[in-house]
Design a protein around this motif. Sequence first.
Motif, PDB file in Angstrom:
ATOM      1  N   GLN A  36       0.851  -1.188   0.000  1.00  0.00           N
ATOM      2  CA  GLN A  36       0.000   0.000   0.000  1.00  0.00           C
ATOM      3  C   GLN A  36       0.887   1.238   0.000  1.00  0.00           C
ATOM      4  O   GLN A  36       1.991   1.195   0.505  1.00  0.00           O
ATOM      5  CB  GLN A  36      -0.901  -0.004   1.232  1.00  0.00           C
ATOM      6  N   PRO A  37       0.506   2.339  -0.569  1.00  0.00           N
ATOM      7  CA  PRO A  37      -0.771   2.633  -1.200  1.00  0.00           C
ATOM      8  C   PRO A  37      -0.834   2.055  -2.606  1.00  0.00           C
ATOM      9  O   PRO A  37       0.177   1.936  -3.293  1.00  0.00           O
ATOM     10  CB  PRO A  37      -0.806   4.156  -1.245  1.00  0.00           C
ATOM     11  N   MET A  38      -2.025   1.741  -3.016  1.00  0.00           N
ATOM     12  CA  MET A  38      -2.280   1.153  -4.319  1.00  0.00           C
ATOM     13  C   MET A  38      -3.160   2.123  -5.103  1.00  0.00           C
ATOM     14  O   MET A  38      -4.266   2.427  -4.684  1.00  0.00           O
ATOM     15  CB  MET A  38      -2.999  -0.178  -4.106  1.00  0.00           C
TER      16      MET A  38
END
Length: 158
Positions: A36-38
């Motif tokens: 993450q972040p995606m």
Amino acid sequence: MRPSRLAPFRRSPLRTGRDHRRAHQRGERHRPRFQQPMLTIHQRPFPPEDRSQAGNWEGDLITGRDQGSAIGTLVERQTRLVRLLHPPLRDSDALHAALKARMEDLPPGLMRSITWDQGTEMARHLEIAKTLNTRVYFCDSHSPWQRGSNEPAAPHSR
């Protein structure tokens, strides 16, 4: 199932043959598949139909019989230029190395973004983005047609 002395040949009442039920795993216990972040396809700075700027790529991984081989495809959205990758394995480390070897010769203006589906081969997308100095976006889950240059059109409703 362990037979009891009173009913040694009694079958399990469960379809699976187990002697007791097992609780479902809780969602919080599952490890996320991706770092993450995606970024999602909805966060791209251009709409899906806009092909006015070169350097935005759409990628996919095609696997062979019994997942014994894999071919990666990258299609540039404006020029429709195709680049093929041949990772030796179908995992994120092999795809990272293949992407780096195949795409690092591009000038910065031709490597603006990559849009991929949510296959596990892109689990290391943050390292890929850093290595190639680009952004990696993902389609919605089970919606690969959102990459119009690399996938067929949306499925027909019956």
